[in-house]
Write a protein that holds these residues in place. Structure first.
Motif, PDB file in Angstrom:
ATOM      1  N   PHE A  32       0.861  -1.179   0.000  1.00  0.00           N
ATOM      2  CA  PHE A  32       0.000   0.000   0.000  1.00  0.00           C
ATOM      3  C   PHE A  32       0.899   1.231   0.000  1.00  0.00           C
ATOM      4  CE2 PHE A  32      -2.502  -3.394   1.839  1.00  0.00           C
ATOM      5  CZ  PHE A  32      -3.745  -3.244   1.220  1.00  0.00           C
ATOM      6  N   SER A  33       0.859   1.980  -1.095  1.00  0.00           N
ATOM      7  CA  SER A  33       1.669   3.189  -1.220  1.00  0.00           C
ATOM      8  C   SER A  33       0.722   4.358  -1.444  1.00  0.00           C
ATOM      9  CB  SER A  33       2.651   3.062  -2.390  1.00  0.00           C
ATOM     10  OG  SER A  33       3.494   4.187  -2.468  1.00  0.00           O
ATOM     11  N   THR A  34       0.447   5.085  -0.377  1.00  0.00           N
ATOM     12  CA  THR A  34      -0.582   6.116  -0.417  1.00  0.00           C
ATOM     13  C   THR A  34      -0.376   7.101  -1.567  1.00  0.00           C
ATOM     14  OG1 THR A  34      -1.702   7.814   0.893  1.00  0.00           O
ATOM     15  CG2 THR A  34       0.658   7.595   1.205  1.00  0.00           C
ATOM     16  N   CYS A  35      -1.480   7.443  -2.199  1.00  0.00           N
ATOM     17  CA  CYS A  35      -1.494   8.348  -3.361  1.00  0.00           C
ATOM     18  C   CYS A  35      -0.676   7.781  -4.530  1.00  0.00           C
ATOM     19  CB  CYS A  35      -1.003   9.742  -2.994  1.00  0.00           C
ATOM     20  SG  CYS A  35      -1.852  10.480  -1.579  1.00  0.00           S
ATOM     21  N   PHE A  36      -0.450   6.469  -4.510  1.00  0.00           N
ATOM     22  CA  PHE A  36       0.325   5.780  -5.542  1.00  0.00           C
ATOM     23  C   PHE A  36       1.721   6.386  -5.700  1.00  0.00           C
ATOM     24  CE2 PHE A  36      -4.103   4.935  -6.614  1.00  0.00           C
ATOM     25  CZ  PHE A  36      -4.091   3.564  -6.782  1.00  0.00           C
ATOM     26  N   GLY A  37       2.249   6.922  -4.591  1.00  0.00           N
ATOM     27  CA  GLY A  37       3.575   7.530  -4.693  1.00  0.00           C
ATOM     28  C   GLY A  37       4.140   7.942  -3.351  1.00  0.00           C
ATOM     29  N   ALA A  38       3.917   7.129  -2.315  1.00  0.00           N
ATOM     30  CA  ALA A  38       4.354   7.501  -0.965  1.00  0.00           C
ATOM     31  C   ALA A  38       5.830   7.894  -0.878  1.00  0.00           C
ATOM     32  CB  ALA A  38       4.047   6.366   0.013  1.00  0.00           C
ATOM     33  N   PRO A  39       6.752   7.224  -1.585  1.00  0.00           N
ATOM     34  CA  PRO A  39       8.168   7.584  -1.431  1.00  0.00           C
ATOM     35  C   PRO A  39       8.514   8.996  -1.874  1.00  0.00           C
ATOM     36  CG  PRO A  39       7.954   5.407  -2.421  1.00  0.00           C
ATOM     37  CD  PRO A  39       6.595   6.028  -2.428  1.00  0.00           C
ATOM     38  N   PHE A  40       7.570   9.678  -2.556  1.00  0.00           N
ATOM     39  CA  PHE A  40       7.879  10.986  -3.125  1.00  0.00           C
ATOM     40  C   PHE A  40       7.010  12.099  -2.524  1.00  0.00           C
ATOM     41  CE2 PHE A  40       7.573   7.582  -6.412  1.00  0.00           C
ATOM     42  CZ  PHE A  40       8.889   7.152  -6.295  1.00  0.00           C
ATOM     43  N   LEU A  41       6.327  11.796  -1.430  1.00  0.00           N
ATOM     44  CA  LEU A  41       5.410  12.759  -0.824  1.00  0.00           C
ATOM     45  C   LEU A  41       6.048  13.416   0.394  1.00  0.00           C
ATOM     46  CD1 LEU A  41       2.034  10.763  -0.885  1.00  0.00           C
ATOM     47  CD2 LEU A  41       3.022  12.216  -2.678  1.00  0.00           C
ATOM     48  N   PRO A  42       6.467  14.651   0.287  1.00  0.00           N
ATOM     49  CA  PRO A  42       7.024  15.313   1.473  1.00  0.00           C
ATOM     50  C   PRO A  42       5.944  15.786   2.440  1.00  0.00           C
ATOM     51  CG  PRO A  42       7.143  16.780  -0.421  1.00  0.00           C
ATOM     52  CD  PRO A  42       6.625  15.472  -0.925  1.00  0.00           C
ATOM     53  N   ARG A  43       4.737  16.046   1.933  1.00  0.00           N
ATOM     54  CA  ARG A  43       3.642  16.515   2.785  1.00  0.00           C
ATOM     55  C   ARG A  43       2.774  15.332   3.230  1.00  0.00           C
ATOM     56  NH1 ARG A  43       3.054  22.115   2.412  1.00  0.00           N
ATOM     57  NH2 ARG A  43       4.216  23.092   0.706  1.00  0.00           N
TER      58      ARG A  43
END
Length: 531
Positions: A391-402
């Protein structure tokens, strides 16, 4: 070649005697081959091997804990804090190390096709092939705009430099550190080029929400009738493949912004996964990867450069990077209108999700925050035989600073304000879990997507799946009924029920962390085990 003081202006790097600034692809090829950075494929693509790091070093990524951004950062395993003084010390050492190299390569590039929301990026690197990667990946300014180019963010790329964990505040000799206050990115100890691309995506994910623009880890394309479609999905779900459709024009394959004016690409190129790439199934990506100008990462070839795309001996994460213009039907300018369809892709290795289902706006929000897919053995080190739910929130958890809710609320507002049909598409397995069932036919997936995008699928009769609450089409011309309803594709119905219940429990456990920050409608749409 450019005067060092001009090419390195604003970077803090000094001392280098030879700086190659904004070279063309041909010039970068010549230097990369002279320096022994790689070799040519039989078709003229540049082949590079990245050594130990064949993917992103997630555990070695840090965000500088500057006071002015502290409260807004989503701290945790994704965004690990680095003390400002540690960053300052490491940056000084990296700058000194770069300045002592015999030659450097710089590229001045844009991120963001919409001038209202773009940033200017200057890359400083030791390798010509990394400069070529960046030149392919980002947007190349017209030559006349380079003379007065002033970077908004600088990437100091030192793949051969080894950080000192005992001194520099990092975990290992590899470090990817981003300072929003200093507008500087340090990449040290890794040659994997994806770090360059994703560091700037992280920057865009930081900057755009304050402007009311949703940054998205998605591909996008445009129909002949002017209808824009978005494709969210994690690596391996088919984001690049499905958006590269000969019947539609490609806007971009990975990173976009959604504003009240429409959709725009962040990039000027594609970074496609090419392990077991088929010319028949994916002719556009195949052709783009077999020509001069493409950069191939960790792709295996024989002594003559004939590629073996089935060979994953270096890594399953083999990649091809090429400019967007290598795809014949792209949207010039990288911009299009507001989305008519939003597609969320998952590669369900448990084999229990339908190939396509229609989502309400609340369900779309739920699946956006969930960001579900599954990984199987061979895609990452340490994975066993059983599929693992991811499960990677917003289909991009590794790149979400907020915090994820920032992006989720933006999506909710944009869907409500502008309207869009939303779909969940499973590109994974059918008829059984991985190892028993079969991978979804790409022909079936394309046919279902085309019916969704042309509006015809929305008109058919739907039934509600009892486990996931999804709306499944009862019949679609050319698609077998047992394909549409995943339970019917399983020979052992009891095994399907057990597996579906197991996946439901994983959805339920994952969503607990979001339940306090979403609307009642999204809570009602959440997947839950039957009482």
């Amino acid at each position: 070649m450019s005067a060092p003081e001009t090419a390195l202006a604003g970077t803090g790097v000094a001392g280098a005697t030879t700086v190659h600034a904004n070279l063309t692809a041909a010039g970068l090829y010549a230097h990369a081959l002279r320096r022994g950075e790689g070799r040519l494929s039989a078709d003229g693509a540049f082949m590079a091997v990245t050594g130990v790091h064949t993917g992103r070093s997630v555990q070695d990524k840090f965000v500088v804990d500057d006071p002015e951004v502290h409260e807004q950062i989503w701290w945790g395993k994704i965004n690990q804090p680095m003390a400002p003084e540690k960053f300052g010390g490491l940056a000084a050492k990296v700058r000194t190390w770069l300045g002592a190299r015999p030659e450097l390569f710089t590229e001045d590039l844009y991120a963001g096709a919409d001038p209202a929301h773009r940033i200017r990026v200057r890359l400083v690197t030791t390798n010509a092939w990394h400069a070529l990667f960046a030149r392919n990946m980002f947007i190349r300014p017209p030559r006349e705009e380079l003379a007065g180019f002033t970077p908004d963010f600088t990437i100091l790329h030192a793949p051969e430099y080894e950080a000192d964990p005992a001194v520099d505040g990092c975990r290992t000799s590899t470090c990817i550190a981003l300072s929003f206050a200093a507008k500087t990115i340090l990449i040290a100890g890794t040659s994997y080029a994806g770090e360059i691309k994703k560091s700037i995506f992280t920057v865009m994910n930081w900057l755009l929400p304050e402007k009311g623009v949703l940054p998205m880890h998605c591909s996008a394309n445009l129909g002949k009738g002017g209808d824009t479609a978005l494709f969210f999905g994690l690596s391996g779900t088919g984001k690049t493949t499905l958006s590269s459709d000969p019947e539609r024009s490609l806007i971009g394959d990975d990173e976009h912004g959604w504003s009240d004016s429409g959709v725009f690409n962040f990039e000027g190129g594609c970074y496609a996964k090419v392990i077991r790439l088929s010319r028949e199934a994916e002719p556009q990506i195949w052709d783009a990867s077999h020509r001069f100008g493409a950069v191939l990462e960790n792709v295996v070839g024989d002594e003559r450069g004939n590629l073996d795309l089935n060979d994953g001996s270096l890594t399953e994460n083999t990649r091809s990077c090429y400019p967007l213009e290598f795809i014949p039907n792209t949207v010039k300018g990288g911009k299009a209108g507001l989305p008519k369809n939003v597609v969320m892709l998952t590669a369900d290795a448990f084999g229990v999700l339908p190939p396509i289902s229609k989502l309400s706006a609340a369900q779309a929000m739920y699946h956006f925050l969930s960001g579900y897919t599954a990984r199987v053995a061979g895609t990452e080190k340490g994975l066993g035989k059983e599929p693992q739910a991811t499960f990677s929130t917003c289909f991009g958890a590794p790149f979400l600073p907020r915090h994820p809710e920032v992006y989720g609320k933006l999506l909710e507002e944009l869907i409500k304000r502008h309207g869009a049909d939303c779909w969940l598409v499973n590109t994974g397995w059918s008829g059984g879990a991985y190892g028993v069932g079969q991978r979804m036919s790409i022909q079936h997936t394309r046919a279902l997507l085309r019916a969704a995008l042309d509006g015809s699928l929305a008109q058919v009769e739907f039934v509600t799946d009892p486990f996931f609450g999804l709306q499944i089409p009862k019949s679609v011309p050319g698609i077998p009924a047992e394909v549409l309803n995943p339970r019917e594709a399983w020979a052992d119905k009891a095994a399907y029920d057990r597996t579906a219940k197991e996946l439901v429990s994983r959805f339920e456990a994952n969503f607990e962390s979001f339940s306090g920050g979403v609307s009642e409608a999204v809570l009602a749409a959440a997947i839950r085990a039957a009482a």
